[in-house]
Design a protein around this motif. Structure first.
Motif, PDB file in Angstrom:
ATOM      1  N   GLY A   1      28.994  59.581  31.243  1.00 28.61           N
ATOM      2  CA  GLY A   1      28.760  58.527  32.217  1.00 28.61           C
ATOM      3  C   GLY A   1      29.764  57.402  32.150  1.00 28.61           C
ATOM      4  N   GLY A   2      30.846  57.619  31.397  1.00 21.71           N
ATOM      5  CA  GLY A   2      31.884  56.596  31.283  1.00 21.71           C
ATOM      6  C   GLY A   2      32.781  56.569  32.507  1.00 21.71           C
ATOM      7  N   PRO A   3      33.713  55.626  32.546  1.00 16.11           N
ATOM      8  CA  PRO A   3      34.529  55.423  33.743  1.00 16.11           C
ATOM      9  C   PRO A   3      35.773  56.315  33.822  1.00 16.11           C
ATOM     10  CG  PRO A   3      35.023  53.736  32.134  1.00 16.11           C
ATOM     11  CD  PRO A   3      33.984  54.619  31.503  1.00 16.11           C
ATOM     12  N   CYS A   4      35.827  57.389  33.015  1.00 14.03           N
ATOM     13  CA  CYS A   4      37.049  58.211  32.977  1.00 14.03           C
ATOM     14  C   CYS A   4      36.995  59.341  33.996  1.00 14.03           C
ATOM     15  CB  CYS A   4      37.239  58.832  31.601  1.00 14.03           C
ATOM     16  SG  CYS A   4      36.981  57.673  30.274  1.00 14.03           S
ATOM     17  N   VAL A   5      38.166  59.830  34.324  1.00 12.19           N
ATOM     18  CA  VAL A   5      38.275  61.036  35.147  1.00 12.19           C
ATOM     19  C   VAL A   5      38.947  62.099  34.283  1.00 12.19           C
ATOM     20  CG1 VAL A   5      39.240  62.056  37.245  1.00 12.19           C
ATOM     21  CG2 VAL A   5      38.502  59.664  37.239  1.00 12.19           C
TER      22      VAL A   5
END
Lengths: 150, 226
Positions: free
Chosen positions: A87-91
């Motif tokens: 659920g982190g902001p990484c792609v």
């Protein structure tokens, strides 16, 4: 293997509500990045992935599989993947799991050994057991794409 | 190895091709034979992707010599084709068909990775509306050139630059069919990526009747899963 997966899934279901409840005081009731926060966000995941890859290369069972692996790249891909999954902001921009493993000889035993090494790496970082199981539950379905020798 | 920017000597292959064409007209195709080479591994199983090179002492022209240009794509963590035979001096284009980056490493076997014999280029992954990275090399050294990826250590590929026009890789049945080989004494050399030491060439006599030769490797190459 199935038993392990089922128990992992159950364990993760059982604990899934706990962090959300614990964080109600300062977080929205439904927090989608709770696991990411519990894993120490990007710095925590980077440290975990770095150590995990070192442990994979040193592991007697898995070392040969990871001998030629680019430590820096794998660590980066794992960090991004764990971050995105939790659920982190990484792609995550790396290979899909099927393409990444299709030409390798990977058994169920190899997959389980990797789970053990990941657990040891998470233990070493002091990640709570419930948090560990939540991450493992997200990774477990990948066994279908990763195991090539059946 | 050099990049296409340096292609100064492009006319030379053309000139030699013309010269060879004249030779063909003089010699005629009547004095050519066919050689079929079967390559087996140590266990006696047919071995695909072995490169068979026939070096003839007589003059002649192959009807289907290795190409002067070729394409090696990267698809799902593979070099496709994994083994390709080209003529010395061929332009080989490398393309990335994957959605993620590859960092292609190109080197001559036995060379130190950091030496001038090796080079590398990063090819960006294919994105929506944008094709993947691409790079062209000219392979001007005869023999095998190894391909790897700095990012994905399991990737392996091979480009064999042939200095004999009778150079063919074995098919799924382990067979390489060489046609229009001039009649007379010749030698057959077999190269395979899994061989650590070059095999000694086998002498053959090419005649009017199709010749056959079986070469057994002293290794069992790993079978690819796909």
């Amino acid at each position: 293997m199935k038993k392990i997966l089922i128990s992992l899934a159950l364990a993760s279901l059982a604990v899934a509500c706990l962090p959300a409840m614990a964080q109600t005081s300062h977080q929205p009731a439904v927090s989608t990045n709770a696991l990411f926060l519990a894993l120490g966000q990007t710095p925590g995941l980077t440290a975990l992935a770095d150590d995990f890859v070192i442990r994979l290369k040193q592991d007697a069972r898995l070392g040969p599989h990871f001998k030629n692996v680019n430590q820096k790249n794998l660590s980066k891909q794992l960090t991004d993947q764990f971050c995105a999954l939790s659920g982190g902001p990484c792609v995550y921009e790396g290979a899909d799991m099927k393409s990444a493993h299709m030409d390798m000889d990977i058994t169920k035993g190899d997959f389980n050994a990797l789970v053990e090494v990941l657990q040891a790496a998470m233990d070493a970082k002091g990640i709570a057991f419930t948090t560990q199981n939540q991450l493992l539950a997200l990774l477990a379905p990948m066994h279908r794409a990763v195991i090539t020798v059946r | 190895m050099r990049t296409s920017k340096q292609e100064i000597q492009r006319c030379r292959p053309l000139a030699s091709l013309l010269a060879s064409a004249v030779v063909v007209l003089l010699a005629g195709l009547a004095h050519a034979g066919t050689v079929e080479v079967l390559v087996l591994d140590k266990d006696g199983n047919p071995t695909p992707d072995a490169v068979v090179v026939v070096v003839s002492t007589a003059q002649g022209v192959a009807q289907a010599p290795p190409p002067l240009s070729a394409l090696v794509n990267q698809e799902k963590m593979q070099f496709v084709p994994q083994v390709i035979v080209v003529a010395v001096g061929a332009k080989v284009r490398f393309t990335n068909g994957d959605a993620w980056d590859h960092h292609v490493r190109v080197w001559i076997p036995g060379a130190v990775a950091s030496s001038a014999e090796g080079m590398s280029f990063r090819l960006a992954g294919k994105q929506a509306g944008r094709s993947g990275g691409s790079e062209e090399l000219i392979l001007d050294k005869p023999g095998p050139t190894l391909l790897g990826c700095f990012l994905h250590g399991s990737m392996r590929g091979y480009v064999y630059a042939a200095d004999s026009p009778w150079t063919v890789k074995t098919n799924e049945l382990g067979v390489a069919l060489l046609e229009d080989v001039p009649q007379g004494a010749a030698s057959v050399k077999v190269w395979h990526a899994a061989l650590l030491v070059d095999k000694a060439p086998s002498p053959i006599m090419v005649g009017a009747a199709p010749g056959q030769l079986t070469v057994r490797l002293d290794v069992v190459p790993r079978r690819r899963r796909i």
